[in-house]
Write a protein that holds these residues in place. Structure first.
Motif, mmCIF file in Angstrom:
data_model
loop_
_atom_site.group_PDB
_atom_site.id
_atom_site.type_symbol
_atom_site.label_atom_id
_atom_site.label_comp_id
_atom_site.label_asym_id
_atom_site.label_seq_id
_atom_site.Cartn_x
_atom_site.Cartn_y
_atom_site.Cartn_z
ATOM 1 N N THR A 21 0.843 -1.189 0.000
ATOM 2 C CA THR A 21 0.000 0.000 0.000
ATOM 3 C C THR A 21 0.881 1.243 0.000
ATOM 4 O OG1 THR A 21 -0.084 0.159 2.415
ATOM 5 C CG2 THR A 21 -1.760 -1.225 1.337
ATOM 6 N N ARG A 73 -9.460 -4.444 1.309
ATOM 7 C CA ARG A 73 -10.005 -3.516 2.286
ATOM 8 C C ARG A 73 -10.454 -2.266 1.541
ATOM 9 N NH1 ARG A 73 -9.335 -3.420 7.681
ATOM 10 N NH2 ARG A 73 -7.580 -4.838 7.495
ATOM 11 N N ASP A 74 -11.732 -1.916 1.697
ATOM 12 C CA ASP A 74 -12.310 -0.760 1.017
ATOM 13 C C ASP A 74 -13.107 0.045 2.030
ATOM 14 O OD1 ASP A 74 -13.112 0.984 -0.986
ATOM 15 O OD2 ASP A 74 -14.821 -0.272 -1.573
ATOM 16 N N ASN A 75 -12.644 1.252 2.322
ATOM 17 C CA ASN A 75 -13.289 2.129 3.311
ATOM 18 C C ASN A 75 -13.491 1.423 4.652
ATOM 19 O OD1 ASN A 75 -13.464 4.267 1.501
ATOM 20 N ND2 ASN A 75 -15.424 3.537 0.693
ATOM 21 N N GLY A 76 -12.483 0.715 5.077
ATOM 22 C CA GLY A 76 -12.514 0.066 6.382
ATOM 23 C C GLY A 76 -13.241 -1.262 6.398
ATOM 24 N N GLN A 77 -13.763 -1.714 5.271
ATOM 25 C CA GLN A 77 -14.463 -2.988 5.213
ATOM 26 C C GLN A 77 -13.737 -3.934 4.262
ATOM 27 O OE1 GLN A 77 -18.535 -2.329 4.169
ATOM 28 N NE2 GLN A 77 -19.036 -1.400 6.129
ATOM 29 N N ARG A 90 -13.848 -6.676 1.398
ATOM 30 C CA ARG A 90 -14.724 -7.154 0.323
ATOM 31 C C ARG A 90 -14.004 -8.240 -0.463
ATOM 32 N NH1 ARG A 90 -16.841 -3.175 -3.796
ATOM 33 N NH2 ARG A 90 -14.668 -3.168 -4.370
#
Length: 192
Positions: A38, A95-99, A101
């Motif tokens: 990242t 991880r996308d916006n803290g979630q 998927r």
């Protein structure tokens, strides 16, 4: 600052003595990005190795310069005929916006008429479906592919219809690796 030692034998490897320009840093950032790190991990790694701070924004700016090259690769013209095309999806978590998927990377690998392997396309989708595969196969047609002799795929429901719609003369073969893997589900552990 250049570290001092009595006989002058110290020779740094990462940043050479009296070197002020670290212009190769961009290539290192791109290399780290290609390995899946990242922007935050890259900036922390650069700070650990080189001892100076690189902002997440700078890392993003450097990696965003690759986007036109990636788009050119995705839109490049393809050969008219491929003897064998392997299609499969690789599932991974993002991880996308803290979630977290689940996503699928649709990968198309072909063997060219000269016998060389070539990655034709990589797409990211929500989940693997025959409808999405039909769109990917139609994109191959738009990029110049007129015929595929054999498409090797897993046993996804609706895949036969998707392949027939995109390439009517193409043979669909079930991937042997998938067949073996599915067969081994029914074999007891002690018999494997």
């Amino acid at each position: 600052e250049v570290p001092q030692d009595r006989d002058g034998s110290f020779e740094p490897k990462v940043v050479k003595k009296r070197q002020k320009d670290i212009s190769g840093i961009e290539q290192k950032i791109i290399s780290l990005y290609a390995k899946g790190m990242t922007t935050r991990q890259i900036s922390e790694t650069i700070e650990d190795i080189y001892g100076f701070e690189v902002s997440d924004g700078m890392v993003s700016d450097i990696t965003d310069r690759l986007l036109p090259q990636i788009e050119d690769w995705q839109k490049r013209p393809l050969d008219e005929v491929y003897p064998i095309v392997f299609i499969d999806a690789v599932h991974f978590s993002v991880r996308d916006n803290g979630q977290i998927r689940k996503l699928a990377a649709y990968v198309i690998l072909a063997v060219s008429m000269t016998g060389h392997k070539e990655v034709l396309s990589i797409h990211i989708g929500e989940n693997e479906s025959a409808k999405y595969w039909l769109g990917v196969l139609n994109e191959l047609k738009n990029r110049g592919v007129k015929d595929v002799l054999v498409i090797c795929a897993d046993g996804l429901t609706g895949m036969k219809e998707a392949v027939s719609a995109a390439f009517p003369q193409t043979e669909l073969q079930r991937c042997i690796v998938h067949q073996v893997r599915n067969t081994l589900k029914y074999v007891g552990e002690k018999n494997k």
